[in-house]
Each structure stands twice: as structure tokens, then as C-alpha cells.
Design a protein around this motif. Structure first.
Motif, PDB file in Angstrom:
ATOM      1  N   SER A  11       0.814  -1.226   0.000  1.00  0.00           N
ATOM      2  CA  SER A  11       0.000   0.000   0.000  1.00  0.00           C
ATOM      3  C   SER A  11       0.847   1.276   0.000  1.00  0.00           C
ATOM      4  CB  SER A  11      -0.912   0.005   1.227  1.00  0.00           C
ATOM      5  OG  SER A  11      -0.141  -0.024   2.417  1.00  0.00           O
ATOM      6  N   GLU A  12       2.157   1.153   0.213  1.00  0.00           N
ATOM      7  CA  GLU A  12       3.013   2.332   0.292  1.00  0.00           C
ATOM      8  C   GLU A  12       3.543   2.729  -1.080  1.00  0.00           C
ATOM      9  OE1 GLU A  12       5.998   1.405   3.178  1.00  0.00           O
ATOM     10  OE2 GLU A  12       4.599   1.619   4.852  1.00  0.00           O
ATOM     11  N   SER A  13       3.788   4.006  -1.267  1.00  0.00           N
ATOM     12  CA  SER A  13       4.270   4.515  -2.554  1.00  0.00           C
ATOM     13  C   SER A  13       5.695   4.036  -2.862  1.00  0.00           C
ATOM     14  CB  SER A  13       4.210   6.040  -2.573  1.00  0.00           C
ATOM     15  OG  SER A  13       5.056   6.572  -1.571  1.00  0.00           O
ATOM     16  N   LEU A  19       6.175  -5.565  -7.534  1.00  0.00           N
ATOM     17  CA  LEU A  19       5.327  -6.202  -6.529  1.00  0.00           C
ATOM     18  C   LEU A  19       3.882  -5.734  -6.582  1.00  0.00           C
ATOM     19  CD1 LEU A  19       7.730  -6.143  -3.450  1.00  0.00           C
ATOM     20  CD2 LEU A  19       7.346  -7.999  -5.072  1.00  0.00           C
ATOM     21  N   LEU A  20       3.572  -4.895  -7.557  1.00  0.00           N
ATOM     22  CA  LEU A  20       2.221  -4.354  -7.688  1.00  0.00           C
ATOM     23  C   LEU A  20       1.504  -4.864  -8.926  1.00  0.00           C
ATOM     24  CD1 LEU A  20       2.953  -0.675  -6.629  1.00  0.00           C
ATOM     25  CD2 LEU A  20       1.967  -2.513  -5.242  1.00  0.00           C
ATOM     26  N   PRO A  25      -1.007  -7.308  -5.122  1.00  0.00           N
ATOM     27  CA  PRO A  25      -1.419  -6.395  -4.051  1.00  0.00           C
ATOM     28  C   PRO A  25      -2.702  -6.836  -3.337  1.00  0.00           C
ATOM     29  CG  PRO A  25      -1.039  -5.183  -6.085  1.00  0.00           C
ATOM     30  CD  PRO A  25      -0.947  -6.636  -6.402  1.00  0.00           C
ATOM     31  N   SER A  26      -3.614  -7.488  -4.060  1.00  0.00           N
ATOM     32  CA  SER A  26      -4.861  -7.914  -3.427  1.00  0.00           C
ATOM     33  C   SER A  26      -4.674  -9.166  -2.574  1.00  0.00           C
ATOM     34  CB  SER A  26      -5.950  -8.149  -4.482  1.00  0.00           C
ATOM     35  OG  SER A  26      -5.583  -9.211  -5.341  1.00  0.00           O
ATOM     36  N   ARG A  27      -3.623  -9.934  -2.850  1.00  0.00           N
ATOM     37  CA  ARG A  27      -3.399 -11.170  -2.094  1.00  0.00           C
ATOM     38  C   ARG A  27      -2.371 -11.027  -0.985  1.00  0.00           C
ATOM     39  NH1 ARG A  27      -2.794 -16.284  -5.604  1.00  0.00           N
ATOM     40  NH2 ARG A  27      -3.359 -17.160  -3.613  1.00  0.00           N
TER      41      ARG A  27
END
Length: 95
Positions: A11-13, A19-20, A25-27
Motif C-alpha cells: 500500500s506504500e508509494s 510487486l504491484l 497487491p490484493s493477495r
């Protein structure tokens, strides 16, 4: 002494773009990492080899590892099979 372990939150910038992708990101909300994370933003290559493969593949793999050892491509592998271990020796002599 060595590289510190760091937690990366998707969730961090500052999370590496690699990794996005897709469902990551949803898992997964976070990852643990050691070392230079910038490597995730470069070309990556995964190497997986069987312990049983024809000689021609073995020779081609050695040639490939020699090319890769100074190419700037990050190579990911378990380095368990004999050919992977030999390949790691070649890669470690490069940059």
C-alpha cells in the motif's frame, strides 16, 4: 553487518512496481526483503533446471550463464540442481 531485513507494504508509494502487478497487491499486504530493492525494477530471469537433461541443454545453459554473468540481468533460481550450482559459480564471477 550485512543487509538489514525490511518490510515492504504493497500500500506504500515506495513499494517496487514489480510487486504491484496482477493479483499480488490484493493477495499480499506486505513482503519481507533483504538487500537492494532496486533490483526488482530491472530485467529479471528465473532459471529452473532438472537434474536430468540432455547434454545439449547443459552446454547451452553454460553458454547462457557466461553471457548473463556481465549482462546486468538479475538471475533468480533455487540453485539446487547440479547445473544450477555450476551456473551460480559462473554468475558469481561476473557483475
Amino acid at each position: 553487518m550485512g543487509n538489514p531485513t525490511q518490510k515492504i507494504k504493497t500500500s506504500e508509494s515506495t513499494c517496487p512496481a514489480a510487486l504491484l502487478k496482477g493479483e499480488i497487491p490484493s493477495r499480499f499486504q506486505s513482503f519481507w526483503a533483504i538487500g537492494n530493492l532496486d533490483i526488482l525494477n530491472t530485467n529479471l530471469l528465473g532459471v529452473f533446471c532438472s537434474i536430468r537433461c540432455p547434454g545439449s541443454i547443459i552446454l547451452n545453459t553454460y553458454d547462457c550463464m557466461r553471457i548473463l554473468h556481465d549482462s546486468g540481468v538479475a538471475v533468480v533460481s533455487g540453485f539446487h540442481a547440479p547445473i544450477e550450482k555450476d551456473g551460480l559459480d559462473i554468475l558469481l564471477k561476473g557483475t
